[in-house]
Design an enzyme around this catalytic site. Sequence first.
Site, short mmCIF file in Angstrom:
data_model
loop_
_atom_site.label_atom_id
_atom_site.label_comp_id
_atom_site.label_asym_id
_atom_site.label_seq_id
_atom_site.Cartn_x
_atom_site.Cartn_y
_atom_site.Cartn_z
N TYR A 64 -5.95 10.25 12.35
CA TYR A 64 -4.57 10.54 11.82
C TYR A 64 -4.56 10.34 13.69
O TYR A 64 -3.25 10.37 13.61
CB TYR A 64 -4.42 11.59 11.75
CG TYR A 64 -3.10 12.00 11.17
CD1 TYR A 64 -1.85 11.04 10.43
CD2 TYR A 64 -3.01 13.68 12.22
CE1 TYR A 64 -0.98 11.67 10.98
CE2 TYR A 64 -1.07 14.09 12.31
CZ TYR A 64 -0.26 12.94 11.74
OH TYR A 64 1.03 13.23 11.44
N LYS A 106 -1.67 8.75 16.69
CA LYS A 106 -0.16 8.81 17.10
C LYS A 106 -0.46 8.75 17.77
O LYS A 106 0.13 8.36 18.89
CB LYS A 106 -0.53 10.14 16.36
CG LYS A 106 0.00 10.25 15.54
CD LYS A 106 1.58 9.70 14.72
CE LYS A 106 2.08 10.53 12.87
NZ LYS A 106 2.94 9.60 12.90
N GLY A 125 9.08 5.53 4.79
CA GLY A 125 8.56 6.53 4.01
C GLY A 125 9.56 7.52 3.80
O GLY A 125 8.99 9.21 3.69
N ARG A 127 7.42 3.19 -3.15
CA ARG A 127 7.14 3.19 -4.82
C ARG A 127 9.00 4.42 -4.58
O ARG A 127 8.56 5.07 -3.81
CB ARG A 127 6.18 3.62 -5.73
CG ARG A 127 5.86 2.55 -6.06
CD ARG A 127 4.78 3.58 -7.09
NE ARG A 127 3.51 3.84 -6.25
CZ ARG A 127 1.98 3.93 -5.47
NH1 ARG A 127 2.46 2.57 -5.30
NH2 ARG A 127 1.80 4.48 -4.78
N ASP A 131 7.10 -1.18 1.86
CA ASP A 131 5.45 -1.45 2.01
C ASP A 131 5.70 -1.96 3.59
O ASP A 131 5.97 -2.58 3.83
CB ASP A 131 4.16 -1.47 0.87
CG ASP A 131 3.23 -1.62 1.90
OD1 ASP A 131 2.76 -1.52 2.93
OD2 ASP A 131 2.23 -1.46 0.84
N GLN A 172 7.42 14.15 2.21
CA GLN A 172 8.14 16.12 2.83
C GLN A 172 9.27 16.32 3.62
O GLN A 172 10.18 16.16 3.68
CB GLN A 172 6.37 16.70 3.41
CG GLN A 172 7.14 18.18 3.72
CD GLN A 172 6.57 18.58 4.66
OE1 GLN A 172 5.45 17.95 5.02
NE2 GLN A 172 5.99 20.25 4.90
N1 NAD Z 1 4.78 17.50 7.75
C1 NAD Z 1 4.22 17.08 8.44
O1 NAD Z 1 3.73 18.62 8.65
C2 NAD Z 1 3.95 16.70 9.87
C3 NAD Z 1 3.80 17.36 11.05
C4 NAD Z 1 3.84 16.04 12.42
C5 NAD Z 1 4.14 14.53 12.61
N2 NAD Z 1 4.51 14.00 11.17
C6 NAD Z 1 4.71 12.63 10.90
O2 NAD Z 1 6.57 12.68 10.05
C7 NAD Z 1 6.14 11.73 9.00
C8 NAD Z 1 6.20 11.63 7.82
O3 NAD Z 1 5.72 12.92 7.39
P1 NAD Z 1 5.81 13.91 5.61
O4 NAD Z 1 4.98 14.85 6.11
O5 NAD Z 1 7.01 13.70 5.70
O6 NAD Z 1 4.41 13.23 5.06
P2 NAD Z 1 4.52 12.31 3.95
O7 NAD Z 1 2.37 12.13 3.32
O8 NAD Z 1 5.48 13.50 2.73
O9 NAD Z 1 5.14 11.27 3.53
C9 NAD Z 1 5.21 9.94 4.12
C10 NAD Z 1 5.54 8.88 2.71
O10 NAD Z 1 4.77 7.73 3.74
C11 NAD Z 1 4.69 6.57 2.31
N3 NAD Z 1 3.83 5.53 2.81
C12 NAD Z 1 2.36 6.00 2.50
N4 NAD Z 1 1.80 4.53 3.05
C13 NAD Z 1 2.95 3.79 2.99
C14 NAD Z 1 3.69 1.90 3.57
N5 NAD Z 1 2.66 1.16 3.66
N6 NAD Z 1 4.64 2.20 3.61
C15 NAD Z 1 5.45 2.68 2.70
N7 NAD Z 1 5.08 4.39 2.82
C16 NAD Z 1 4.26 4.19 2.60
C17 NAD Z 1 4.58 8.45 1.24
O11 NAD Z 1 4.03 7.57 -0.18
C18 NAD Z 1 5.45 9.45 1.62
O12 NAD Z 1 6.45 9.27 1.07
C19 NAD Z 1 4.57 10.86 9.97
O13 NAD Z 1 4.92 9.76 10.60
C20 NAD Z 1 4.05 12.19 9.68
O14 NAD Z 1 2.99 11.53 10.47
C21 NAD Z 1 4.23 14.66 9.99
#
Ligand code: NAD
Length: 313
Positions: free
Chosen positions: A137, A141, A7, A35, A48, A11
């Site tokens: 979600y 988690k 992933g 992708r 994936d 962000q």
């Molecule tokens: N951003 C936040 O505020 C926040 C807060 C708490 C926890 N988190 C955790 O941090 C991690 C990353 O979060 P983020 O903010 O970068 O999320 P995001 O949604 O920006 O990025 C997630 C990425 O996962 C990819 N993805 C989705 N399904 C997939 C699959 N089947 N196979 C491969 N890739 C896949 C998406 O394309 C995306 O690039 C996550 O586990 C999220 O739960 C984020």
Amino acid sequence: MRILVTGATGQIGSELVPALREVYGRDNVVASSRRRHGSLGDPFVELDVLRRDELERVVRDYKIEAIVHLAAVLSAKGEQDPALAWDVNTNGTINVLEVARANKVEMVVIPSSIAVYGPETPDNPGDIAVMRPKTIYGISKVVTELLGEYYYSRYGLDVRGPRLPGVISWKTPPGGGTTDYAVEAFYEAVKRREYTFWVRPDTRLPMIYMPDTIRAFLLLMKADSSSLTVRFYNVQGMSFTARELADTIRKFIPEFKADFKPDPLRQRIADSWPKSIDDSRARRDWGWKPEWDLESMARDMIENLRRVLVGSG
Ligand SMILES: NC(=O)c1ccc[n+]([C@@H]2O[C@H](COP(=O)([O-])OP(=O)(O)OC[C@H]3O[C@@H](n4cnc5c(N)ncnc54)[C@H](O)[C@@H]3O)[C@@H](O)[C@H]2O)c1
């Protein structure tokens, strides 16, 4: 250490991958996502996490020693498609843990979220507190954390992760979380000088700025396993209301106009989460300490967004 990041184009990954490459060497950090998009250079593979066979092939081909598992469907997006969120967040995690165990991967890092908490959680919860989340979600988690603890105690797999609040950043837009308003407010303040928050002005949530988030990952990954007393650690940067955020933005953009039109679904999610979290264990066990507060973050966000969105400093 050779690291696979899942992933990676989201962000957090789009900033964590360059930071990991800085520390561990470019060729030792393999970025992956479903992708290819964004600015991450090679090594990169399309992967994936629901395809266990492909995941296993990548781990073997690149002789991976640690996996940073970021692929997930976040809170607000998860409520649009709960079945998908459950599938990616729990089956994706099981795949990562199983492949790690079977291929002698040394460490798996998985960020958790304040979404594990719920309305029955007492104020300012510590790492072990009531976890009865009301979103798919959050439920996924909690399962992730329990699986991580299980693989650690059952197989000795070193699973660890920061339990993050809302992450604020300017390089890559967030992917559909409930705290995204705190990022959008900055974008809109710089672009249009106005923003309509989708939460009430008194909505208070814990947050963290991206540079602190990256530091939390790096510190936790470096920590000696013997110093860890839990597998998932609260980390917090700050806690503020939507109105306090608007007032702080106004210190730097005096014309900024804020409206508040709560969206029922996301307001309900926000109301079910704690207003702040207790991260004293992370401070004690591995030296966590945030460096950014609301005002210093706001100044930095606005300076950077002015540069990238309107081309002036
Ligand atoms: N951003 C936040 O505020 C926040 C807060 C708490 C926890 N988190 C955790 O941090 C991690 C990353 O979060 P983020 O903010 O970068 O999320 P995001 O949604 O920006 O990025 C997630 C990425 O996962 C990819 N993805 C989705 N399904 C997939 C699959 N089947 N196979 C491969 N890739 C896949 C998406 O394309 C995306 O690039 C996550 O586990 C999220 O739960 C984020």
